[in-house]
Design a protein around this motif. Structure first.
Motif: not given
Lengths: 512, 307
Positions: A90, A92, B172-173, B176-182, B307
């Motif tokens: 994950s 960027f 940007e992604n 990924s941002a969601h996966a990290i928790g934002y 997702s």
């Protein structure tokens, strides 16, 4: 006896049409390194997402240090002390390493302080990484280091590692294991997901094996044989790669003669006068750590980057250096790059459409430029069946497939064209044991039919199992090939690591 | 004599550039969060008419500006609900928003056509603002200084602050941002609201400062220029400033050239000049940097579903 650090009881999770987890229970003690084993699609990822709060279980409960907890979000998981290194990073791409690390932290840390902390971790684990580089310029192996560092900064009490070693070279794996053991000895539990059974044997104290979303066995991996664990995992006897009896090498099919190429800007490795030949019926292995010119070599061979000298690459004696990828495919040179989504396949295209993209040069899928839907469906379906790709059918979009299944499809698409020369990078990265074995068997069979196969990989076990001759790519230079039979694994490790030289100190990029 | 012309040219170019700069700066933040809002022109018009109506009714341009910002936000929220919560296509929704804004501002503004209000005046006292050449620095209205301060603020926000980093990460992604928790959706709502507020202010600059009189379609397509500037400026606030002022400068020169009656150049060619010059300069700047570097936020215009 104190309660386990993490206890899952009777976790179930369904998605439309699939039961991803059913009645899964497991417990991880404090300081234990616990393996979670299973094939692609066995439900490991879903289970881990539930633990990390990315998804919520339909049924069942989670206890943390004996207390029932609800993990509503990754943030909540991190607050409990759960850290995770994702398999699909994950990260960027357009941001620097240090920015990526900062994003993984829950509260703001001043930039200089963070830089110092990162430098300290990089140094103590001997991980070479420049904090100021942008992630899209890093190799896969380097990207993983960013993930690992990001996690370690949070001083977790449970660390989830999703297939962390798949891109590391043996020395790095050993160093990672020392690190993990050190972390565990300080009381942090580790949930370790892998399909490399010998790693689990050396590292883990307990293992839970999943198949079809259910727990099929729990065992102490130190006491089990790898074969038995693999068979539990796939629910059938494991296929061994059957090597054909040693045969005399055939005609030279691919010859690379003094290939030099400047690296991809801005951080690529220059290829310096690479020469090798691959003969009919043989598998040539190219070992080396990612970032030493592997991607440059692959793009030069595939035709994605032009080679100025036509004679630098010869296919069946014919100079092809100036030809593009399509022309090379027509002549029988097929390539499989390392990155599946976005390079080997278009994520938003269906499998059938992805078939057309590369296979049309050798299989009549689009005669006169018109796509023949029937032929495409037949070809794609055949690939799916032959390579046991778990998908809903040729009309599934590529991005819907798990990494392992997509790799099986891509390998199948290329092998199905029966190329005279196949160049493949990291053929079994992120693919489970059963699927990796069948991919390797197909490579061996392809070579046995008279093709030349070139395998570029960081996985030495894989190369030793597959390759007839082995050379090492290091800082853009290729060592002379040597017959695998005459080499020991330590010797190759030394070739890779020793020649590579000392890694730059972790704080080297720590200016400004 | 020459310096008098020069001063007046600078004053005109700043005035011409400011609404574009405001709207583009808002859109830059929106796009950095991964959302493509093509409704800038519509939001500007809604801000323009709301600002004019309130300023006309209350006699206060300050209240007019506040109303413009709120109207911009309200219009932007229509877009946000449709694209973020209902995952409608961003391009289609943005185009619809522009058409909606044109219609709504016409309807609301019908009763105001031809009416005038007091123009937004300079901030500094007459001694400075009316000085023959010091007015180059001190002769502008509050929105000019605000827009310049915002360029700096947005630049620092995106590059130096943690919320700015998170906003870029979401663009940007998003996965990924969601996966990290934002909270991807929440952050995008906030960005769209900011973009709406600045577009509203940019629109109100036409009706309160440039031509303190209501006319239909007052913004005359400047919202589209703002959108294009964001792309040509490679999503960098500093270059956005350069682009907007360059556009303003060439437009002012064009007016001067027309006034001077240059006969050998067709007026149509002169009218094209601001657009051409801006595009050429900003494109050349993009070319000079390392080839193949992608500046656009990777998730720009893509709908996000967790997702």
């Amino acid at each position: 006896m104190s309660p386990p650090r993490l206890a899952l009881s009777r976790i179930s999770k369904s998605f439309p049409g699939v039961k991803a987890n059913e009645d899964v229970s497991l417990s991880v003690r404090a300081g234990e390194i616990h393996a979670l084993l299973g094939e692609n699609g066995a439900g490991k990822s879903t289970l881990v997402k539930i633990i990390y709060g990315v998804q919520q279980a339909d049924e069942g409960s989670i206890a943390w240090d004996g207390e029932p907890v609800a993990i509503a979000s990754p943030k909540a998981a991190r607050r409990l002390g759960i850290g995770m290194v994702f398999q699909h990073f994950s990260l960027f791409d357009a941001m620097t390493v240090i920015e990526n690390i900062a994003l993984g932290l829950d509260e703001a840390v001043d930039r200089e302080g963070l830089k110092r902390q990162v430098a300290a971790i990089l140094e103590s684990y001997s991980l070479p990484l420049d904090p100021e580089r942008e992630v899209h310029t890093l190799s896969v192996g380097e990207r993983q280091r960013v993930e690992i560092v990001r996690c370690l900064l949070q001083k977790p009490r449970l660390l989830i590692m999703d297939e962390p070693t798949s891109v590391l070279m043996p020395q790095e794996v050993e160093r990672l294991f020392q690190t993990l053991r050190q972390i565990a000895s300080q009381g942090c539990s580790i949930l370790y997901i892998s399909h490399k059974l010998h790693e689990i044997k050396t590292l883990c104290e307990a293992a839970t094996i999943l198949r079809g979303g259910r727990v099929v066995a729990s065992c102490d991996p130190r006491l089990e044989s790898t074969t038995h664990m693999a068979e539990l995992m796939i629910g059938a006897e494991l296929r061994r790669v059957e090597r054909r009896p040693a045969q005399s090498a055939g005609a030279v099919r691919l010859e690379v003669d003094g290939l030099s190429l400047p690296g991809d800007p801005p951080f690529g490795t220059d290829l310096a006068a690479i020469s090798f030949e691959a003969r009919a019926g043989e598998i040539l292995g190219i070992a080396g750590v990612a970032g030493n010119g592997q991607s440059e070599l692959l793009t030069a061979l595939s035709g994605e980057r032009p080679v100025t000298r036509d004679g630098a690459i010869l296919l069946d004696g014919r100079p092809i250096g100036g030809l593009g990828a399509g022309a090379r495919r027509s002549l029988g040179l097929a390539c499989v790059p390392e990155e599946r989504n976005g390079h080997a396949a278009v994520p938003d295209f269906t499998l059938a459409e992805n078939s057309v993209l590369t296979a049309r040069h050798r299989v009549p899928l689009a005669p006169l430029g018109f796509i023949s839907a029937g032929d495409v469906a037949r070809f794609t379906d055949a690939v799916i069946k032959r390579f046991d790709v778990r998908t809903t059918g040729p009309s599934a979009p590529a991005r819907a497939l798990s990494g392992g299944n997509l790799q099986k499809f891509i390998m199948g698409r290329e092998i199905g064209q029966e190329p005279g020369v196949l160049v493949v990078s990291q053929p079994s990265w992120g693919v489970d044991a059963g699927a990796a074995a069948s991919i390797r068997q197909e490579l061996v069979d392809l070579a046995a039919k008279g093709s030349a196969v070139v395998v570029i990989s960081q996985d030495l076990d894989e190369l030793l199992e597959l390759a007839d001759r082995l050379c090492v790519l290091n800082e853009g230079r290729l060592s002379p090939p040597r017959p695998v039979a005459s080499l020991g694994i330590d010797e190759i490790g030394l070739m890779m690591g020793g020649v590579h030289g000392e890694a730059p100190p972790a704080g080297a990029g720590n200016h400004a | 004599m020459n310096s008098v012309i020069l001063v007046s040219i600078v004053m005109t170019l700043v005035a011409a550039a400011t609404p574009i700069l405001l709207a583009a700066l808002g859109e830059l933040v929106v796009e950095k969060s991964g959302v493509l809002n093509l409704g800038v022109e519509g939001m500007m018009l809604c801000g323009a008419v709301a600002g004019f109506a309130v300023a006309y009714g209350t006699g206060s341009t300050g209240l007019g500006l506040a109303a413009a910002a709120l109207a911009g936000i309200a219009t932007a929220m229509v877009f946000a609900v449709l694209t973020l919560s209902l995952t409608a296509n961003q391009v289609a929704t943005g185009l619809a928003l522009t058409i909606f804004g044109i219609g709504a501002s016409s309807l609301i503004g019908a009763g105001f056509v031809g009416r005038t209000i007091e123009r937004l005046g300079p901030v500094f006292p007459e001694a400075l603002a009316g000085h023959p050449w010091l007015r180059v620095v001190f002769g502008h209205d509050v929105m000019v200084y605000l827009s310049l301060a915002l360029v700096l603020a947005v630049s620092l926000f995106l590059r130096r602050t943690r919320p700015g980093l998170i906003l870029r990460a979401v663009g940007e992604n998003d996965q990924s941002a969601h996966a990290i928790g934002y909270p991807v959706i929440g952050i995008r709502y906030a960005a769209i609201a900011f973009g709406g507020a600045l577009a509203g202010l940019g629109g109100a600059y036409f009706s309160l400062a440039l031509t303190p009189m209501w006319a239909d379609r007052l913004t005359a397509g400047r919202g589209w220029i703002a959108l294009a500037l964001v792309v040509f400026a490679a999503w960098r606030p500093g270059r956005l400033l350069l682009g907007a002022y360059l556009f303003g400068a060439v437009m002012t020169l064009e007016l001067q050239a027309k006034a001077a009656g240059i006969a050998w150049l067709a007026p149509e060619v002169l009218a094209m000049a601001p657009y051409l010059a801006t595009i050429v300069v900003l494109t050349m700047m993009s070319l000079r940097r390392g080839a193949g570097r992608l500046d656009a936020p990777a998730c720009l215009g893509k709908a996000f579903t967790a997702s």
